[in-house]
Design an enzyme around this catalytic site. Structure first.
Site, PDB file in Angstrom:
ATOM      1  N   ARG A   1      40.367  35.073  55.551  1.00 46.00           N
ATOM      2  CA  ARG A   1      39.830  36.445  55.626  1.00 46.00           C
ATOM      3  C   ARG A   1      39.414  36.826  57.037  1.00 46.00           C
ATOM      4  O   ARG A   1      39.543  37.989  57.429  1.00 46.00           O
ATOM      5  CB  ARG A   1      38.629  36.571  54.699  1.00 46.00           C
ATOM      6  CG  ARG A   1      39.056  36.635  53.259  1.00 46.00           C
ATOM      7  CD  ARG A   1      37.856  36.761  52.381  1.00 46.00           C
ATOM      8  NE  ARG A   1      38.266  37.012  51.010  1.00 46.00           N
ATOM      9  CZ  ARG A   1      37.475  36.890  49.961  1.00 46.00           C
ATOM     10  NH1 ARG A   1      36.221  36.531  50.127  1.00 46.00           N
ATOM     11  NH2 ARG A   1      37.919  37.142  48.762  1.00 46.00           N
TER      12      ARG A   1
ATOM     13  N   LYS B   1      43.286  33.955  31.475  1.00 48.35           N
ATOM     14  CA  LYS B   1      42.907  34.694  30.263  1.00 48.35           C
ATOM     15  C   LYS B   1      43.408  36.130  30.206  1.00 48.35           C
ATOM     16  O   LYS B   1      43.356  36.856  31.190  1.00 48.35           O
ATOM     17  CB  LYS B   1      41.379  34.739  30.167  1.00 48.35           C
ATOM     18  CG  LYS B   1      40.785  33.401  29.817  1.00 48.35           C
ATOM     19  CD  LYS B   1      39.303  33.546  29.675  1.00 48.35           C
ATOM     20  CE  LYS B   1      38.694  32.263  29.102  1.00 48.35           C
ATOM     21  NZ  LYS B   1      37.257  32.412  28.942  1.00 48.35           N
TER      22      LYS B   1
ATOM     23  N   GLY C   1      43.008  35.245  43.555  1.00 43.44           N
ATOM     24  CA  GLY C   1      42.392  34.050  44.143  1.00 43.44           C
ATOM     25  C   GLY C   1      43.253  32.808  44.000  1.00 43.44           C
ATOM     26  O   GLY C   1      43.664  32.191  44.992  1.00 43.44           O
TER      27      GLY C   1
ATOM     28  N   GLY D   1      39.613  40.939  43.314  1.00 43.76           N
ATOM     29  CA  GLY D   1      39.199  42.002  42.393  1.00 43.76           C
ATOM     30  C   GLY D   1      39.784  43.352  42.781  1.00 43.76           C
ATOM     31  O   GLY D   1      40.232  44.121  41.934  1.00 43.76           O
TER      32      GLY D   1
HETATM   33  P1  ADP Z   1      44.086  34.566  39.876  1.00 41.85           P
HETATM   34  O1  ADP Z   1      42.812  34.079  40.494  1.00 41.85           O
HETATM   35  O2  ADP Z   1      45.261  34.331  40.772  1.00 41.85           O
HETATM   36  O3  ADP Z   1      43.992  35.994  39.415  1.00 41.85           O
HETATM   37  P2  ADP Z   1      43.388  33.396  37.319  1.00 41.85           P
HETATM   38  O4  ADP Z   1      42.002  33.209  37.804  1.00 41.85           O
HETATM   39  O5  ADP Z   1      43.599  34.397  36.253  1.00 41.85           O
HETATM   40  O6  ADP Z   1      44.380  33.673  38.567  1.00 41.85           O
HETATM   41  O7  ADP Z   1      43.942  32.042  36.712  1.00 41.85           O
HETATM   42  C1  ADP Z   1      44.110  30.855  37.416  1.00 41.85           C
HETATM   43  C2  ADP Z   1      43.859  29.670  36.536  1.00 41.85           C
HETATM   44  O8  ADP Z   1      44.614  29.727  35.347  1.00 41.85           O
HETATM   45  C3  ADP Z   1      44.249  28.386  37.221  1.00 41.85           C
HETATM   46  O9  ADP Z   1      43.095  27.670  37.553  1.00 41.85           O
HETATM   47  C4  ADP Z   1      45.110  27.654  36.188  1.00 41.85           C
HETATM   48  O10 ADP Z   1      44.753  26.295  36.039  1.00 41.85           O
HETATM   49  C5  ADP Z   1      44.831  28.413  34.913  1.00 41.85           C
HETATM   50  N1  ADP Z   1      45.943  28.324  33.961  1.00 41.85           N
HETATM   51  C6  ADP Z   1      47.223  28.685  34.162  1.00 41.85           C
HETATM   52  N2  ADP Z   1      47.975  28.400  33.083  1.00 41.85           N
HETATM   53  C7  ADP Z   1      47.156  27.850  32.164  1.00 41.85           C
HETATM   54  C8  ADP Z   1      47.353  27.336  30.843  1.00 41.85           C
HETATM   55  N3  ADP Z   1      48.535  27.347  30.265  1.00 41.85           N
HETATM   56  N4  ADP Z   1      46.279  26.844  30.192  1.00 41.85           N
HETATM   57  C9  ADP Z   1      45.073  26.824  30.810  1.00 41.85           C
HETATM   58  N5  ADP Z   1      44.819  27.306  32.043  1.00 41.85           N
HETATM   59  C10 ADP Z   1      45.861  27.805  32.719  1.00 41.85           C
HETATM   60 MG    MG Z   2      40.936  33.470  39.653  1.00 40.54          MG
END
Ligand code: ADP
Ligand code: MG
Length: 392
Positions: free
Chosen positions: A36, A193, A346, A369
């Site tokens: 950043r 999620k 992230g 976000g």
């Molecule tokens: P970002 O920060 O890029 O928006 P998220 O925070 O939504 O992404 O999700 C990232 C997390 O999702 C990772 O830590 C990864 O381990 C988890 N993840 C991905 N696929 C699965 C899965 N099938 N079951 C459980 N966790 C998962």
């Molecule tokens: Mg995340």
């Protein structure tokens, strides 16, 4: 762009207050990841080259307003910035009554969240900050989704308010991908999620030609399609929402492609044994932790046909290598495609770094976000206020 850019403003000798996002991880007084900070350096250099009297301000962490705390001090950040710029950037602890800066020099203002009223976007505080400068520059895309005194209020009262080069690049890249995409527009929304990304999924379902779910999100879509998901991370209460999203794409002649094979394990750990199984044919005690190779190839093919790709979220538990192959394959497919590609989030950024594909991606957003809210089609308050000020 409907906002004024810093590059259009004469900064010579002016008092310029630039809001950046230096909310970086710090361990034992050292910056653990300076992405950043480096992202904001071009704007800072540009202003210094124009001989502005530069004040750089950021938040760090979540301190109690009205109290100084060593833990959330920007001192390590000011030292790091000095190193990157190759010149001393002193830190000013008390700055609301004004600081003096020579033309062509920069000072760092201590954590703006030490000020009472920052988070509530207090008008009195915003006016005091605005009085410190002739030009306010917002170059903090990572905080653009929050209306706070230093990201929003100040922009109403500063004599002149504009976006810095990082913010301008973010707005350009996101608008290019979402408002005037080269079709087909393919979005991959994965990660943990559905609940945290429901608004994004809903908004993208209206816009994209194809929506590819992955990770825990795909699990919930598989559950909605009546497939076995064992002990996988799912949100059964959101099955109805997943069905609605799939139906809305179907109405538009598209579909939500689901995994045909998956990588399962009985536990999530470094030593967990990964087994590839056909989707829907897993055991009761299996957890789906990645997409399988046939699925990765099918998704990659769809990506190779895209005109524009928007990517958020790892497709598996990529933190452990045996569940990272799906994310790696998709990351490489995006980087190798001829499409305009945009990625953010992230963990998404961590995965891009892990698989070394940054070069092949057209634009990597610095906002977590803020990036997701932009995808949702929301107006980001820090950008909206600058649009309202318009171009004098
Ligand atoms: P970002 O920060 O890029 O928006 P998220 O925070 O939504 O992404 O999700 C990232 C997390 O999702 C990772 O830590 C990864 O381990 C988890 N993840 C991905 N696929 C699965 C899965 N099938 N079951 C459980 N966790 C998962
Ligand atoms: Mg995340």
């Amino acid at each position: 762009m409907r906002v004024l850019r810093m590059s259009e403003v004469d900064l010579r000798g002016k008092r310029v207050l630039v809001r950046v996002d230096f909310n970086v991880p710090i361990q034992n007084g050292k910056i653990a990841d300076d992405t950043r900070i480096r992202a904001a350096v071009p704007g800072i250099r540009e202003a210094l080259a124009q001989r502005a009297r530069l004040m750089v301000v950021s938040h760090l962490g979540r301190p109690t307003e009205g109290e100084f705390s060593e833990k959330e001090s920007l001192a390590p950040v000011a030292r790091h910035l000095s190193g990157l710029l190759g010149e001393d950037v002193p830190l000013r602890r008390d700055w609301l009554d004004g600081v003096s800066v020579e033309p062509g020099r920069a000072v760092m203002l201590e954590n703006c969240r030490f000020n009472k009223g920052e988070k509530k976007d207090d008008d009195t505080l915003a006016k005091r900050m605005a009085a410190l400068c002739d030009v306010y520059v917002n170059d903090a895309f990572g905080t653009a989704h929050r209306a706070e005194a230093s990201t929003h209020g100040i922009a109403k009262y500063a004599p002149l308010a504009c976006v810095g080069p990082l913010m301008a690049a973010e707005i350009e890249a996101l608008s290019k991908a979402l408002e005037r995409p080269v079709r087909p527009l393919v979005a991959i929304v994965a990660g943990a999620k559905v609940s945290t990304k429901l608004a994004v999924l809903g908004a993208l379902a209206e816009k994209v030609d194809r929506l590819i779910p992955g990770g825990g999100i795909a699990n919930t879509f598989m559950l909605a399609a009546g497939m076995k998901v064992g002990k996988s991370l799912t949100e059964s209460e959101l099955v109805g929402e997943a069905k609605k999203i799939a139906a809305s794409l179907r109405d538009r002649g598209s579909e939500v492609p689901l995994p045909v094979d998956v990588v399962c394990a009985k536990e999530v750990s470094v030593t967990a044994k990964a087994v590839i199984k056909p989707a829907g044919e897993i055991d009761e005690d299996d957890m789906i932790l990645d997409i399988g190779p046939r699925t990765a190839a099918a998704f990659a093919k769809r990506l190779s046909e895209a005109g524009t790709i928007v990517w958020n979220g790892p497709l598996g538990v990529y933190e452990f290598d045996q569940f990272g192959q799906g994310t790696k394959a998709i990351a490489e497919a995006i980087a190798g495609s001829g499409a305009y590609s945009l990625a953010g989030g992230g963990e998404t950024l961590a995965a891009i770094a892990k698989y070394g594909v940054a070069e092949g991606i057209s634009y990597i957003s610095t906002g977590g976000g803020a990036f997701l809210e932009f995808l949702e089609g929301k107006k980001l308050p820090a950008i909206e206020v600058l649009e309202q000020r318009g171009r004098p």
